[in-house]
Design a protein around this motif. Sequence first.
Motif: not given
Length: 305
Positions: A166-173
């Motif tokens: 759910h893109f909690e730690r990585r940058e959203y793409e």
Amino acid sequence: MDMVIRTPFDKTSTAREVLAGVDLSGKRAVVTGGASGIGVETARALAEAGAEVTLAVRDTGAAATFAGEIRALTMPLDLADQASVRKFAEGWEGPLHILVNNAGVMARPLGRSEEGWELQFATNHYGHFALATGLLPALRAAGGARVVSVSSSGHHFSPVVFDDIHFERREYEAWSAYGQSKTANILFAVEGSRRWADDGIFVNALHPGSIQTNLQRYVDQAELQRLREKTGNPNPEFKTTEQGAATSVLLAASPLLDGVGGKYFENCNEAGPHLPGTRTGVEAYALDPEAAARLWDISVKEVQR
């Protein structure tokens, strides 16, 4: 190694052509997102073959005209809202022979569901997962049912990133988020068929082809063209919506696929392995049975919490 399944149909075939001579009288079908894009032609072809079709849509008012045209029923369903999905499944009565998980969102800006799930994954996967599992008693009661999972060549963009879905730690793409949701659609077919085949329920996934519909509403066309060039498809050959629905109805109702499950199709035929530098074929990670089982277990915990 199993032989790749081939049919008499191809990328030019239409939904009507695929179901020519097929009698679906007495069969009941649900098509999510059945009032726009390829959902319209999927619903139309099933209805013309004699099925009783229910359009599962967010806006039943907007779907009313088309529903009247094909004599379909409508029921409200918001796949991003788990309460809406539960209400739909609990309100269904009697057997269900065909479930076409067609609705979806593509490359939208970051958004989150009430549960905090990334919205593309929440809609494209968790919504349809909860719908299919909620309707399982109805599918079993049909005495032979099919579930169709509309995926995309977009699954090439990303496997399911289990460490951070759910893109909690990585940058959203946006395209990676879309890609993993479409991979999840295929993994659902793999594990769904493994679990449900003994009940006479077979699940398959598909890529409908390049079709210009409102699915692209979040996408800048210049960005989309750059993506096509990057992935080796700079000048896509667009299908009509009638052609785009052909593979969906093949999986939903063609006798050619009786007893077939856990596979990924494109252009009305089973896809081979992905060819690097192209947008054709299926990624090995999308058919990985271990990944499919892992995703299923995670999905059960999430939607039932």
